[in-house]
Design a protein around this motif. Structure first.
Motif, short mmCIF file in Angstrom:
data_model
loop_
_atom_site.label_atom_id
_atom_site.label_comp_id
_atom_site.label_asym_id
_atom_site.label_seq_id
_atom_site.Cartn_x
_atom_site.Cartn_y
_atom_site.Cartn_z
N ALA A 27 76.60 -22.36 -111.40
CA ALA A 27 76.31 -21.91 -112.81
C ALA A 27 75.08 -22.38 -113.44
O ALA A 27 74.57 -23.59 -113.40
CB ALA A 27 77.67 -22.04 -113.80
N PRO A 28 74.50 -21.51 -114.34
CA PRO A 28 73.21 -22.17 -114.96
C PRO A 28 73.39 -23.29 -115.84
O PRO A 28 74.53 -23.50 -116.37
CB PRO A 28 72.99 -20.72 -115.78
N ASP A 29 72.41 -24.06 -116.23
CA ASP A 29 72.77 -25.22 -117.02
C ASP A 29 73.05 -24.71 -118.48
O ASP A 29 72.42 -23.78 -119.06
CB ASP A 29 71.42 -25.97 -117.22
N GLY A 30 74.09 -25.58 -118.91
CA GLY A 30 74.23 -25.21 -120.61
C GLY A 30 75.62 -24.20 -120.49
O GLY A 30 76.09 -23.86 -121.53
N SER A 31 76.15 -23.70 -119.47
CA SER A 31 77.35 -22.97 -119.49
C SER A 31 78.40 -23.59 -119.46
O SER A 31 78.61 -24.81 -119.36
CB SER A 31 77.16 -22.00 -118.07
N LEU A 32 79.64 -22.72 -119.53
CA LEU A 32 80.98 -23.40 -119.64
C LEU A 32 81.70 -23.85 -118.55
O LEU A 32 82.51 -24.93 -118.51
CB LEU A 32 81.97 -22.70 -120.36
N ALA A 33 80.92 -23.60 -117.24
CA ALA A 33 81.53 -24.02 -115.82
C ALA A 33 81.75 -25.56 -115.71
O ALA A 33 82.98 -25.87 -114.93
CB ALA A 33 80.81 -23.62 -114.92
N GLY A 34 80.98 -26.43 -116.36
CA GLY A 34 81.33 -27.90 -116.21
C GLY A 34 82.67 -28.23 -116.73
O GLY A 34 83.29 -29.17 -116.16
N VAL A 35 83.16 -27.46 -117.73
CA VAL A 35 84.44 -27.79 -118.12
C VAL A 35 85.80 -27.62 -117.05
O VAL A 35 86.73 -28.40 -117.28
CB VAL A 35 84.79 -26.69 -119.46
N LEU A 36 85.54 -26.85 -116.08
CA LEU A 36 86.51 -26.55 -115.03
C LEU A 36 86.66 -28.02 -114.54
O LEU A 36 87.80 -28.15 -113.96
CB LEU A 36 86.03 -25.50 -113.98
N VAL A 37 85.67 -28.75 -114.52
CA VAL A 37 85.66 -30.20 -113.60
C VAL A 37 86.79 -31.17 -114.46
O VAL A 37 87.79 -31.59 -113.73
CB VAL A 37 84.42 -30.77 -113.56
N ALA A 38 86.63 -30.87 -115.57
CA ALA A 38 87.52 -31.75 -116.40
C ALA A 38 89.02 -31.10 -116.47
O ALA A 38 89.77 -31.94 -116.23
CB ALA A 38 87.01 -31.78 -117.99
N GLU A 39 88.92 -29.72 -116.43
CA GLU A 39 90.38 -29.16 -116.24
C GLU A 39 91.10 -29.65 -115.03
O GLU A 39 92.19 -30.02 -114.92
CB GLU A 39 90.28 -27.63 -116.26
N ALA A 40 90.27 -29.67 -114.07
CA ALA A 40 90.95 -29.95 -112.54
C ALA A 40 91.31 -31.40 -112.67
O ALA A 40 92.51 -31.78 -112.20
CB ALA A 40 89.97 -29.78 -111.79
N HIS A 41 90.74 -32.15 -113.29
CA HIS A 41 91.04 -33.80 -113.46
C HIS A 41 92.28 -33.88 -114.18
O HIS A 41 93.09 -34.64 -113.80
CB HIS A 41 89.89 -34.52 -113.75
N ILE A 42 92.35 -32.98 -115.32
CA ILE A 42 93.38 -33.26 -116.17
C ILE A 42 94.72 -32.75 -115.45
O ILE A 42 95.88 -33.36 -115.60
CB ILE A 42 93.19 -32.55 -117.39
N ALA B 91 79.94 -32.68 -117.97
CA ALA B 91 79.81 -32.74 -119.39
C ALA B 91 78.27 -32.24 -119.81
O ALA B 91 77.74 -31.53 -120.65
CB ALA B 91 80.01 -33.83 -120.19
N HIS B 92 77.35 -32.98 -119.01
CA HIS B 92 75.76 -33.20 -119.19
C HIS B 92 75.41 -32.05 -118.92
O HIS B 92 74.28 -31.42 -119.47
CB HIS B 92 75.17 -34.38 -118.85
N ALA B 93 75.84 -31.29 -118.00
CA ALA B 93 75.41 -29.92 -117.44
C ALA B 93 75.97 -28.76 -117.85
O ALA B 93 75.27 -27.80 -118.01
CB ALA B 93 75.72 -29.85 -115.86
N SER B 94 77.00 -29.08 -118.94
CA SER B 94 77.55 -27.90 -119.78
C SER B 94 77.37 -28.13 -121.20
O SER B 94 76.37 -27.84 -121.77
CB SER B 94 78.96 -27.79 -119.34
N PRO C 202 71.07 -29.32 -123.30
CA PRO C 202 70.41 -28.91 -124.38
C PRO C 202 70.37 -27.37 -124.49
O PRO C 202 69.86 -26.79 -125.52
CB PRO C 202 68.78 -29.31 -124.02
N ASP C 203 70.62 -26.72 -123.12
CA ASP C 203 70.67 -25.06 -123.31
C ASP C 203 71.76 -24.60 -123.53
O ASP C 203 71.79 -23.32 -123.73
CB ASP C 203 70.23 -24.66 -121.81
N HIS C 204 72.72 -25.48 -123.93
CA HIS C 204 74.25 -25.01 -124.26
C HIS C 204 74.16 -24.34 -125.88
O HIS C 204 73.47 -24.95 -126.56
CB HIS C 204 75.11 -26.05 -124.17
N ARG C 205 74.81 -23.48 -125.91
CA ARG C 205 74.81 -22.69 -127.08
C ARG C 205 76.52 -22.55 -127.83
O ARG C 205 77.18 -22.09 -126.85
CB ARG C 205 74.11 -21.26 -127.33
N ARG C 206 76.67 -22.83 -128.62
CA ARG C 206 78.15 -23.16 -129.17
C ARG C 206 78.83 -21.72 -129.15
O ARG C 206 78.13 -20.85 -129.83
CB ARG C 206 78.30 -24.05 -130.65
N ASP C 207 79.83 -21.58 -128.60
CA ASP C 207 80.30 -20.21 -128.36
C ASP C 207 81.94 -20.07 -129.07
O ASP C 207 82.17 -21.13 -129.59
CB ASP C 207 80.66 -19.93 -126.89
#
Length: 317
Positions: free
Chosen positions: A202-217, A245-248, A252-257
């Motif tokens: 995924a591009p930097d700042g996208s939500l995809a990094g959240v999936l890593v946290a979901e998998a660990h939970i 977290a830092h990639a998503s 700096p490129d993350h935009r709150r959605d």
């Protein structure tokens, strides 16, 4: 929007319609049973990810099936009303099933769930046949595939059809991640591998990094108490969460959605349960008085635990 301030020990605001003011017109339209206003709201959404997110929120508003059924009959060639109606049926199906593991779901509840999901699936089959590029319908079909136990191969087939048109669709990826967990016939290797694959692509700042946290939970929730605690305390897990977290959401490129409460809530939970309170603090600060219950509900008395862990994390600042 700027970051929120934290209100001490007040319980969190969990209603997404309250957390995201831009969604208020959709809630009003749904509550009033106003199809024209509902349709107008969706037509203005530029992103299919946001369409799927808003569809899931609409599905949780009570009694919406009545006006959505009328809209689907009145506009039989439009994929939107049928997809929204299917999302509502899916919501009703999962609510009937409850949150228990498969072997613990009472027979009558399982049958109610399957009845709703079959109704949704029939609608979505039509939509996908007529509009094979309509990503919101394929996203919903990942939920029916899991609930109807159609298997790993069928779920992956549906995801691949969707990814042809939208390779970084977060809600679809989150659905498939659930399917890849052992509870639904997958494995932890497959679940973690998919989450990392999505995050890396995924591009930097996208939500995809959240999936890593979901998998660990999800992995944490499948372990016994002592083993679960040690799992999230593991420094390699912490470092994976930090990178994600830092990639998503911290990039700096993350935009709150519209999903901002869900993304920060997921990271806040994963870091907190692992005892990494300084890491959790950044996400609690972003959340302020808001929270998403999607993964926090795995904890007994989760709102109390949220305020306790938030207080502990913010004390590290």
């Amino acid at each position: 929007m700027g970051e929120s301030t934290v209100g001490g020990t007040r319980p969190p605001v969990t209603d997404p319609f309250d957390a995201v003011p831009e969604l208020a017109p959709l809630h009003t339209a749904a509550w009033d049973g106003d199809w024209e206003a509902t349709q107008a709201f969706f037509k203005k959404i530029p992103s299919t990810v946001d369409v799927s997110f808003a569809a899931a929120l609409l599905a949780g508003v009570e009694r919406t099936e009545w006006f959505l059924e009328k809209a689907a009959k009145a506009q039989p060639t439009d994929p939107l009303p049928r997809t929204l109606l299917a999302e509502r049926y899916i919501h009703l199906g999962w609510r009937a099933r409850g949150h228990a593991r498969g072997e613990d779901v009472p027979w009558d509840r399982a049958e109610q769930c399957h009845d709703w999901l079959r109704k949704a699936e029939l609608l979505l089959i039509e939509v996908c046949a007529e509009h094979p590029e309509y990503v919101p319908a394929w996203t919903a079909r990942l939920a029916t595939a899991r609930g109807l136990a159609l298997g790993q191969s069928e779920a992956r087939r549906r995801y691949d059809r969707l990814a042809e048109h939208h390779p970084h669709h977060f809600r679809a990826q989150s659905h498939l991640l659930q399917q890849l967990c052992p509870q639904w016939g997958g494995s932890w290797e497959a679940a973690h591998g998919f989450a990392q694959e999505c995050a890396n692509a995924a591009p930097d700042g996208s939500l995809a990094g959240v999936l890593v946290a979901e998998a660990h939970i999800e992995h944490f929730s499948d372990l016994g108490d002592a083993e679960a605690t040690e799992y999230l305390r593991n420094l390699s897990v912490r470092d994976e969460l930090r990178r994600a977290a830092h990639a998503s959401v911290l990039h700096p490129d993350h935009r709150r959605d519209w999903y901002w409460t869900g993304s920060h809530s997921t990271f806040a939970l994963a870091f907190s349960l692992g005892g990494h309170l300084e890491d959790a603090a950044r996400h609690f600060t972003a959340l302020g008085d808001t929270a998403s219950e999607s993964f926090w509900r795995y904890l007994p008395n989760w709102k109390t635990r949220f305020t306790q862990l938030r207080t502990a994390a913010l004390a590290t600042l």
